[in-house]
Design a protein around this motif. Structure first.
Motif, short mmCIF file in Angstrom:
data_model
loop_
_atom_site.label_atom_id
_atom_site.label_comp_id
_atom_site.label_asym_id
_atom_site.label_seq_id
_atom_site.Cartn_x
_atom_site.Cartn_y
_atom_site.Cartn_z
N ARG A 133 94.80 -9.41 145.09
CA ARG A 133 95.06 -9.77 146.49
C ARG A 133 95.56 -11.20 146.66
NH1 ARG A 133 89.06 -10.28 149.29
NH2 ARG A 133 88.17 -11.81 147.86
N ASP A 134 95.25 -12.08 145.71
CA ASP A 134 95.73 -13.45 145.83
C ASP A 134 96.02 -14.08 144.45
OD1 ASP A 134 93.18 -13.69 144.84
OD2 ASP A 134 92.51 -15.20 146.27
N HIS A 135 96.12 -13.26 143.43
CA HIS A 135 96.18 -13.78 142.06
C HIS A 135 96.98 -12.80 141.21
CE1 HIS A 135 93.62 -15.32 138.38
NE2 HIS A 135 94.88 -15.69 138.32
N GLY A 136 97.90 -13.32 140.39
CA GLY A 136 98.68 -12.42 139.55
C GLY A 136 99.11 -13.08 138.26
N TRP A 137 99.70 -12.28 137.37
CA TRP A 137 100.14 -12.77 136.07
C TRP A 137 101.30 -11.92 135.57
CZ3 TRP A 137 99.83 -9.10 132.21
CH2 TRP A 137 99.00 -8.01 132.46
N VAL A 138 102.09 -12.51 134.69
CA VAL A 138 103.19 -11.82 134.01
C VAL A 138 103.20 -12.29 132.56
CG1 VAL A 138 105.70 -11.58 133.82
CG2 VAL A 138 104.62 -11.51 136.07
N LEU A 139 103.32 -11.34 131.63
CA LEU A 139 103.40 -11.70 130.21
C LEU A 139 104.77 -12.32 129.91
CD1 LEU A 139 101.87 -8.71 128.20
CD2 LEU A 139 101.15 -11.09 128.08
N LEU A 140 104.76 -13.40 129.17
CA LEU A 140 106.00 -13.95 128.64
C LEU A 140 106.42 -13.15 127.41
CD1 LEU A 140 105.22 -17.73 129.06
CD2 LEU A 140 107.22 -16.59 129.99
N PRO A 141 107.69 -13.21 127.03
CA PRO A 141 108.14 -12.48 125.84
C PRO A 141 107.30 -12.86 124.60
CG PRO A 141 110.02 -13.29 127.07
CD PRO A 141 108.80 -13.90 127.72
N ALA A 142 107.21 -11.93 123.66
CA ALA A 142 106.38 -12.13 122.47
C ALA A 142 106.77 -13.39 121.71
CB ALA A 142 106.47 -10.91 121.56
N GLY A 143 108.06 -13.74 121.73
CA GLY A 143 108.52 -14.93 121.01
C GLY A 143 107.98 -16.23 121.57
N CYS A 144 107.38 -16.19 122.78
CA CYS A 144 106.84 -17.40 123.40
C CYS A 144 105.40 -17.67 122.98
CB CYS A 144 106.91 -17.29 124.92
SG CYS A 144 108.57 -17.08 125.59
N ALA A 145 104.78 -16.71 122.28
CA ALA A 145 103.38 -16.87 121.87
C ALA A 145 103.27 -17.95 120.80
CB ALA A 145 102.82 -15.56 121.34
N LYS A 146 102.17 -18.67 120.83
CA LYS A 146 101.85 -19.62 119.77
C LYS A 146 100.53 -19.19 119.15
CE LYS A 146 104.39 -23.89 120.54
NZ LYS A 146 104.27 -25.36 120.69
N PRO A 149 98.98 -15.11 122.99
CA PRO A 149 100.05 -14.68 123.90
C PRO A 149 100.19 -15.64 125.08
CG PRO A 149 98.72 -12.81 123.24
CD PRO A 149 98.02 -14.02 122.72
N ALA A 150 101.40 -15.74 125.60
CA ALA A 150 101.69 -16.65 126.70
C ALA A 150 101.90 -15.86 127.99
CB ALA A 150 102.94 -17.47 126.40
N ILE A 151 101.41 -16.44 129.10
CA ILE A 151 101.56 -15.79 130.39
C ILE A 151 101.95 -16.82 131.45
CG2 ILE A 151 99.78 -14.09 129.82
CD1 ILE A 151 97.99 -15.55 131.94
N ILE A 152 102.49 -16.32 132.56
CA ILE A 152 102.63 -17.10 133.78
C ILE A 152 101.60 -16.57 134.75
CG2 ILE A 152 104.11 -17.67 135.73
CD1 ILE A 152 104.94 -19.00 133.10
N GLU A 153 100.83 -17.47 135.32
CA GLU A 153 99.74 -17.11 136.23
C GLU A 153 99.97 -17.78 137.57
OE1 GLU A 153 94.85 -17.72 136.45
OE2 GLU A 153 96.02 -18.60 134.82
N GLY A 154 99.63 -17.09 138.65
CA GLY A 154 99.81 -17.68 139.96
C GLY A 154 98.74 -17.30 140.95
N TYR A 155 98.33 -18.27 141.77
CA TYR A 155 97.43 -18.03 142.89
C TYR A 155 98.21 -18.21 144.18
CZ TYR A 155 93.36 -18.47 139.79
OH TYR A 155 92.42 -18.28 138.80
N ALA A 156 98.03 -17.29 145.12
CA ALA A 156 98.73 -17.33 146.40
C ALA A 156 97.72 -17.17 147.52
CB ALA A 156 99.78 -16.22 146.47
N PRO A 157 98.08 -17.50 148.75
CA PRO A 157 97.16 -17.28 149.87
C PRO A 157 96.81 -15.79 150.00
CG PRO A 157 98.98 -18.70 150.53
CD PRO A 157 99.33 -18.16 149.19
N GLN A 158 95.58 -15.50 150.37
CA GLN A 158 95.20 -14.11 150.58
C GLN A 158 96.07 -13.50 151.68
OE1 GLN A 158 91.08 -13.15 151.03
NE2 GLN A 158 90.40 -14.53 149.40
N GLY A 159 96.47 -12.27 151.46
CA GLY A 159 97.34 -11.61 152.42
C GLY A 159 98.81 -11.74 152.09
#
Length: 338
Positions: A133-146, A149-159
């Motif tokens: 509801r206010d938080h999400g993530w997306v996997l980065l390509p496998a080649g970005c792992a160190k 695994p690497a991800i992009i994470e984001g928090y947004a206002p509820q709604g």
């Protein structure tokens, strides 16, 4: 005639200042309340102002304060706060927190800062991720792992619109991968729609979480008050939360399985329900089910934990074994010979 001409000069004397004030006010409005002079990206070029505006959707000028906080030596890891501010009456200040991190591959199914998988909308394919509801993530390509695994994470206002948040995070993932030199041949593509978050429902007598034969995870007396949410009945990721008692998850999503099996700490675990498994511990494991790697996890709730001393409360080991046995039948899991 002479007198009529004489009246025009005083009129222009007050019209000109009013026009000038209007021009100044318009310029101030453009500067403070719109993105016309902001540019098309903030956070060092990682966050599109248009995408951020679509998530915040309250209008105003998009800005990033001091810009991104970047970890030296790792082009993927960063954090940045994006704000939409406006001086218009009644306007609220919207805020996004975007970051790039390295996580254990099954992070989305573990307790902590992540939304319950039963309340998240998962997507896979050109982009793999999940949005609550206010938080999400997306996997980065496998080649970005160190180290992990690497991800992009984001928090947004509820709604906030979850599809818009998924689009923003996917766009940031593409930009971050490009900057880090690990972008794939084709960019990640955000989903056009997302499955709805299921409503909480009473638990039917014959099928906890919709699984025939699955036992209630706790004392029988707690069943009537508990509610369940079941997410992902048709996708590669399935989850069920039995309020206060347990949250189950199963995924066969290829990118998520790849992230899990390449994470530090992943290794062979004791057999569960006769299955040979590998994983991180006895409740976060991967089994081979008809040739397809299948991840099973279980997180325990406070109501179950508080009832552990009750003689009719099954042990965590028994609850998880029952889950793997009953849910595994739906995925073709069978005992592997030693």
């Amino acid at each position: 005639m002479t007198r009529g001409k004489g009246n025009r000069a005083p009129r222009w004397k007050w019209i000109a200042p009013v026009l000038a004030l209007g021009v100044v006010l318009a310029a101030v409005h453009v500067w403070l309340n719109t993105n016309l002079v902001t540019g098309d990206a903030v956070c060092g070029g990682l966050v599109s102002t248009a995408r951020a505006d679509s998530v915040l959707s309250g209008g105003g000028r998009i800005s990033d304060g001091d810009g991104p906080d970047v970890r030296p030596g790792d082009a993927v890891e960063f954090s940045c706060t994006v704000e939409a501010s406006s001086f218009l009456p009644g306007a609220d200040k919207g805020r996004l927190r975007i970051s790039g991190t390295h996580e254990r591959g099954d992070f989305a199914f573990t307790d902590g800062r992540w939304p319950s998988p039963a309340t998240a909308s998962f997507f896979s394919g050109p982009a793999t991720g999940g949005v609550g509801r206010d938080h999400g993530w997306v996997l980065l390509p496998a080649g970005c792992a160190k180290a992990a695994p690497a991800i992009i994470e984001g928090y947004a206002p509820q709604g906030s619109d979850p599809t818009a948040l998924a689009g923003l995070l996917t766009d940031v993932a593409n930009r971050a991968a490009e900057r880090a030199g690990c972008a794939p041949d084709r960019p990640l593509t955000a989903p056009g729609t997302l499955p709805a978050v299921p409503a909480a429902q009473k638990i039917p007598e014959d099928a906890v979480c919709g699984i025939k034969g699955l036992a209630f995870p706790g004392p029988a007396a707690g069943r009537e008050a508990a509610r369940q949410r079941v997410q992902g009945r048709t996708g590669p990721t399935w989850a069920c939360e039995v309020s206060g008692h347990a949250t189950y998850a199963v995924t066969r999503e290829p990118r998520v399985l790849e992230a899990i099996t390449t994470s530090p700490g992943f290794g062979e675990q004791p057999r569960i329900a006769g299955l040979r498994v590998s994983g991180f511990d006895e409740r976060h494991v991967v089994a081979d089910c008809s040739g397809t790697p299948t991840y099973f996890s279980m997180e325990l709730g406070p109501t179950y934990t508080a009832a552990l001393e009750s003689p009719d409360t099954p042990s965590p080991k028994a609850v998880f074994a029952d889950f793997v046995t009953t849910a595994g039948k739906n995925f073709g899991c069978s005992t592997t010979a030693p």
